[in-house]
Design a protein around this motif. Sequence first.
Motif, short mmCIF file in Angstrom:
data_model
loop_
_atom_site.label_atom_id
_atom_site.label_comp_id
_atom_site.label_asym_id
_atom_site.label_seq_id
_atom_site.Cartn_x
_atom_site.Cartn_y
_atom_site.Cartn_z
N ASP A 196 3.29 4.26 3.65
CA ASP A 196 3.69 3.25 2.65
C ASP A 196 4.08 1.97 3.38
OD1 ASP A 196 3.52 5.41 0.97
OD2 ASP A 196 5.68 5.59 0.63
N TYR A 224 -7.99 5.03 3.76
CA TYR A 224 -6.75 5.34 3.05
C TYR A 224 -5.56 4.89 3.87
CZ TYR A 224 -9.95 8.17 0.33
OH TYR A 224 -11.00 8.58 -0.44
N VAL A 230 0.83 -1.20 0.00
CA VAL A 230 0.00 0.00 0.00
C VAL A 230 0.87 1.25 0.00
CG1 VAL A 230 -1.89 -1.18 1.19
CG2 VAL A 230 -0.18 0.06 2.54
N LYS A 231 0.28 2.31 -0.49
CA LYS A 231 0.99 3.58 -0.60
C LYS A 231 0.16 4.63 0.14
CE LYS A 231 3.24 6.21 -4.32
NZ LYS A 231 3.02 7.44 -3.62
N SER A 232 0.83 5.45 0.88
CA SER A 232 0.16 6.48 1.68
C SER A 232 -0.83 7.28 0.83
CB SER A 232 1.23 7.42 2.25
OG SER A 232 0.62 8.56 2.79
N GLY A 233 -2.04 7.37 1.32
CA GLY A 233 -3.06 8.15 0.61
C GLY A 233 -3.91 7.32 -0.33
N ASP A 234 -3.50 6.07 -0.62
CA ASP A 234 -4.31 5.21 -1.50
C ASP A 234 -5.42 4.52 -0.70
OD1 ASP A 234 -2.68 5.87 -3.55
OD2 ASP A 234 -1.73 3.89 -3.76
N SER A 235 -6.56 4.34 -1.33
CA SER A 235 -7.65 3.60 -0.70
C SER A 235 -7.27 2.13 -0.64
CB SER A 235 -8.93 3.77 -1.52
OG SER A 235 -9.90 2.85 -1.05
N PHE A 236 -7.33 1.53 0.54
CA PHE A 236 -6.97 0.11 0.63
C PHE A 236 -8.02 -0.71 1.37
CE2 PHE A 236 -4.92 -0.73 4.92
CZ PHE A 236 -5.39 0.43 5.50
N ASP A 287 -14.13 5.14 1.83
CA ASP A 287 -12.80 4.57 1.61
C ASP A 287 -11.96 4.74 2.85
OD1 ASP A 287 -12.64 3.66 -1.16
OD2 ASP A 287 -13.11 5.74 -1.67
#
Lengths: 358, 126
Positions: B73, B69, B50-56, B67
């Motif tokens: 990372d 986030y 996962v990457k900081s700020g991405d919806s996971f 979402d």
Amino acid sequence: MTLKLSPLDAAHRALGAKMTEFGGWDMPLNYSAGTLAEHRACRTSAVAFDVSHLGTVRVAGPGAFDALQRALTNDLGKVEPGRCQYTHSLDVDGSVADDIIVWWRSAEIFDVMPNASNTDRIVGALQALGGDGVTVEDVGATRAVIAVQGPQARSMLSAVMPEAAAVGRFRCIDVDFDGTTIVAAGTGYTGEDGLELAVPVDRAADVWRAVLSVGIEPAGLGARDTLRLEAGLPLHGHELGAGITTLNAGLEWVVSWTKGDFIGRDALAAQKEAGVSPILRGLSVEGKRPPRADMAVMSGEQRVGTVSSGNFSPMLEHGIALAFLDPGIEVGADVALDARGTLLTAKVVDLPFITKAG
Amino acid sequence: MDTPAELRYSSDHEWIRVEESKVRVGITDFAQDNLGDVVFVQIPEVGAVVKSGDSFSEVESTKSVSDIYAPVDGTVVEVNELLESQPELLNSDPYGDGWICVIEISDPTQVDGLLDAAGYQALTGD
């Protein structure tokens, strides 16, 4: 825009309600118990909703009956004073301008109850039809409406309001509450037994307190929506509205073909002749993930419809939805819903999803 | 609202508990209160990068879908499988049994960019 406040606003805030905007009103979304608990309380016991945001349009006079027969789809001739009737107001193209409960109070007085956001439109439409011998007045600001719903609504309420608690299903009566006349109607929007009380504004808080004093729990619009969905009842703006006729929504029983002309009749008759498409159906969805309005309904690779309302069913503990489907997709068919890229498995089912307790 | 002092917070309403080279992640009391009753949690998969700020992850309440986030990372190394059958843990115990996942963090200095409790309270007006 300034939101309208219910006569019970202070009572809701004192109970710690979370408020939400609905139809131009600031109304309780849920109380401290939360939507799921409020929903289950309505299915197993009894709850009270503030539904003061509904409109009350009083249509009165010697011409009132005929004006409403022209304005609305159902036949008031099938009922009589002291009865209530569910009906639709159509545009000339057959679109459902609003769904309405009429409380036939006395021979020449009808309380027409539209949805909050449609009240002004209904007042205008009825005034345009009115003519001599009919008065049309928005009296919504004079009263609060409290809905008491659930299998134990009547038995619990009878301790404080025995006359009101005894009102027959789809009947409306005037009852005395501590020196004030209130209207009790055997109507609701949850799929459960229950009643609705129209109370003069200055006594609204007293009646609300009396209702809660017997252990009936307050419930908000969140539970009202999941309850009506389980009951397969339409919500204007989702299952009814522009481009959606009474027939699309599967509600032909609301239409009287025999009473004479009414606004939108020609369009409905033409649609019935040509074949109704799409048709509102129920979908039972696998898993807890709530289906949502506007999701595509797929049959294999082919899109066959669109969800109009969906949520998690607190009683069934899986997703349920109402959807407009191609008429060839019948009850029992397997379909899938596109939930932001994830496919949810669903089956077309008969409505309602939940039948009334007892 | 409860905002434990020992946690860090993202402006997207997640809390982060630093556990050596890992962080445990959930949603805040403020977030769960605003969501209303949670009925479904799409938990991330173990091994997901996962990457900081991405919806996971996604959390669905009776009211809406939201979402979740990634706050840093890294790689998801543990998920709370209890949420599949008991999504309501996000409401009843957001900082405890309602945790969502544990992320092995790629760059520990990212934690310094997160809010402390006072900063998060200022954000939510609490």
